[in-house]
Design a protein around this motif. Sequence first.
Motif, PDB file in Angstrom:
ATOM      1  N   ALA A 296      -3.979 -22.037 -14.049  1.00 57.36           N
ATOM      2  CA  ALA A 296      -2.910 -21.148 -14.517  1.00 57.36           C
ATOM      3  C   ALA A 296      -1.628 -21.570 -13.824  1.00 57.36           C
ATOM      4  O   ALA A 296      -1.669 -22.326 -12.841  1.00 57.36           O
ATOM      5  CB  ALA A 296      -3.247 -19.705 -14.170  1.00 57.36           C
TER       6      ALA A 296
ATOM      7  N   SER B 156      -2.044 -22.466 -10.050  1.00 58.73           N
ATOM      8  CA  SER B 156      -2.884 -21.587  -9.258  1.00 58.73           C
ATOM      9  C   SER B 156      -4.221 -21.601 -10.002  1.00 58.73           C
ATOM     10  O   SER B 156      -4.321 -22.156 -11.095  1.00 58.73           O
ATOM     11  CB  SER B 156      -2.301 -20.177  -9.200  1.00 58.73           C
ATOM     12  N   HIS B 157      -5.235 -21.043  -9.414  1.00 58.57           N
ATOM     13  CA  HIS B 157      -6.507 -20.942 -10.134  1.00 58.57           C
ATOM     14  C   HIS B 157      -6.875 -19.482 -10.323  1.00 58.57           C
ATOM     15  O   HIS B 157      -6.844 -18.706  -9.367  1.00 58.57           O
ATOM     16  CB  HIS B 157      -7.622 -21.666  -9.376  1.00 58.57           C
ATOM     17  N   GLU B 158      -7.191 -19.172 -11.553  1.00 59.12           N
ATOM     18  CA  GLU B 158      -7.718 -17.841 -11.840  1.00 59.12           C
ATOM     19  C   GLU B 158      -9.220 -17.957 -12.043  1.00 59.12           C
ATOM     20  O   GLU B 158      -9.718 -19.028 -12.411  1.00 59.12           O
ATOM     21  CB  GLU B 158      -7.101 -17.296 -13.135  1.00 59.12           C
TER      22      GLU B 158
ATOM     23  N   GLN C 277     -11.797 -16.316 -14.548  1.00 57.39           N
ATOM     24  CA  GLN C 277     -11.785 -15.546 -15.787  1.00 57.39           C
ATOM     25  C   GLN C 277     -13.213 -15.318 -16.281  1.00 57.39           C
ATOM     26  O   GLN C 277     -14.014 -16.253 -16.324  1.00 57.39           O
ATOM     27  CB  GLN C 277     -11.016 -16.312 -16.873  1.00 57.39           C
TER      28      GLN C 277
ATOM     29  N   ASN D 267      -5.386 -21.372 -18.735  1.00 55.17           N
ATOM     30  CA  ASN D 267      -4.738 -20.195 -19.275  1.00 55.17           C
ATOM     31  C   ASN D 267      -3.793 -20.627 -20.389  1.00 55.17           C
ATOM     32  O   ASN D 267      -3.215 -21.716 -20.344  1.00 55.17           O
ATOM     33  CB  ASN D 267      -3.973 -19.468 -18.169  1.00 55.17           C
TER      34      ASN D 267
ATOM     35  N   GLU E 115      -9.146 -11.512 -15.993  1.00 58.16           N
ATOM     36  CA  GLU E 115      -8.914 -12.214 -14.722  1.00 58.16           C
ATOM     37  C   GLU E 115      -9.503 -11.400 -13.567  1.00 58.16           C
ATOM     38  O   GLU E 115      -8.980 -10.355 -13.216  1.00 58.16           O
ATOM     39  CB  GLU E 115      -7.407 -12.401 -14.539  1.00 58.16           C
TER      40      GLU E 115
ATOM     41  N   ASN F 281      -7.647 -14.581  -8.410  1.00 53.79           N
ATOM     42  CA  ASN F 281      -6.526 -15.512  -8.537  1.00 53.79           C
ATOM     43  C   ASN F 281      -6.225 -16.065  -7.151  1.00 53.79           C
ATOM     44  O   ASN F 281      -6.038 -15.292  -6.211  1.00 53.79           O
ATOM     45  CB  ASN F 281      -5.309 -14.781  -9.101  1.00 53.79           C
TER      46      ASN F 281
ATOM     47  N   TYR G 253      -5.311 -15.261  -1.730  1.00 53.27           N
ATOM     48  CA  TYR G 253      -6.540 -15.277  -2.516  1.00 53.27           C
ATOM     49  C   TYR G 253      -6.905 -13.836  -2.881  1.00 53.27           C
ATOM     50  O   TYR G 253      -7.333 -13.060  -2.019  1.00 53.27           O
ATOM     51  CB  TYR G 253      -7.668 -15.914  -1.689  1.00 53.27           C
TER      52      TYR G 253
END
Length: 409
Positions: free
Chosen positions: A196, A205-207, A209, A230, A255, A258, A289
């Motif tokens: 994302a 960034s990392h989500e 999901q 995303n 989500e 994140n 985080y």
Amino acid sequence: MRQSKYFLKTSKTTPSDDISINAKLLEQGGFVQKVLAGVYDFLPLGLRVLQKIENIVREEMDKIGNEMFMPVLHPKENWEKTGRWQGLDVLFKVKSQHGNEYALGPTHEEIVTPAAQSIVASYKDLPLAVYQIQTKFRDEPRAKSGLLRGREFRMKDLYSFHSSAEDLEEYYNKKAIPAYEAVYKRLGLNALLTEASGGTFSKYSHEYQVETENGEDTIYVCEKCNLSKNKEIYQEGAECTNCGKTTWRETKGSEVGNIFKLQDKYSKAFNLQFTDKDGSKKIVLMGCYGLGTTRVMGVIVEKFNDAKGIIWPEAVAPFKVHLLGLSGAEERAAKVYKEVKNVFGESEVLFDDREVSAGVKFADADLIGIPYRLVVSPKVPEGQVEVKKRNAEKSETVPIGNLAHILKK
Ligand code: ATP
Ligand code: MG
């Protein structure tokens, strides 16, 4: 726990203003009660689930950081320093009767960064990581879908502090990501790692999901390796950064976490520095985080249910065993209650000892969704009990002495 004495009432009426599965089943099952849009009471049954979720999160986060607890009420100056007093649209602002202004914490970079100032002085102090599990406030324009989007909700937020970009990278990849994966696995959720936008400070960034119909995000999942993107960064035909494939499947996600490399964004605002090996002063680098524990509870209900109610995964079920004592077998049921508590623990058995019909007890047991249902009735022979898993078609009648063996296997 005797159900006749428990602060619990199931209900037949569905919430009129919320069609999501989690709102319907959690409200009808007596887990939560709406106070105002996006704000819920967690009734005893619901609190037990939330605490089990948060304890799993806590156990995994304890492996990569130290737990602390920060306030909800924040000084306005801290939010002005980072530009978010004006810049964050969902910030709740409170004016006191003495004319002072405060923010209600929607996240805690503005508190944790100055807190680290008294801990971090030298490169020898780094890396460090702290986390909390806390109630957050966000003035969401549209609170909806039960626990999925609240104005008051619970989040675990962890913050890490580093002396170099390499060290941040290493913590992010080798500590944070495995800890997140361990949490979702224990919760029974398949959470997709999703690229994302990461703001201006890192490419992504990392989500995390979870595919759900009621999810608000549109995500694209790599057909080969399940890495996701995303919608906001997705480009048709883009190569997957993990496996190089170019075919993606579009779906809806919620989500549930994140994680960000903040780099020096907040440490600069608060001038959080350390003295490096060569004696020079440098800015600390940070990561953050987040993981929404109440949203996770809603997502679990969205994923695990049938026409009759919730089907809790064992790790987060409010009780392990739901014992129904039917009319005509009250004394035997009370005896079985004692024995079952001995095997599964004082606090893991809900005993339906109410004076209501068998039909009501069965319907409530299905709605509440405890993993194992035990029935003691005049039809069940003395010394035996009927056992059914919540998601099994059929029950079996077994000697009470064999229960532990059967349920534990
Ligand atoms: P969203 O895009 O859903 O509004 P966000 O990206 O603003 O969420 P973050 O700041 O990344 O949220 O917060 C970390 C986590 O907290 C999210 O991944 C989510 O699990 C949870 N969360 C955020 N906002 C809410 C909310 N309003 N209600 C419940 N949980 C939330
Ligand atoms: Mg987010």
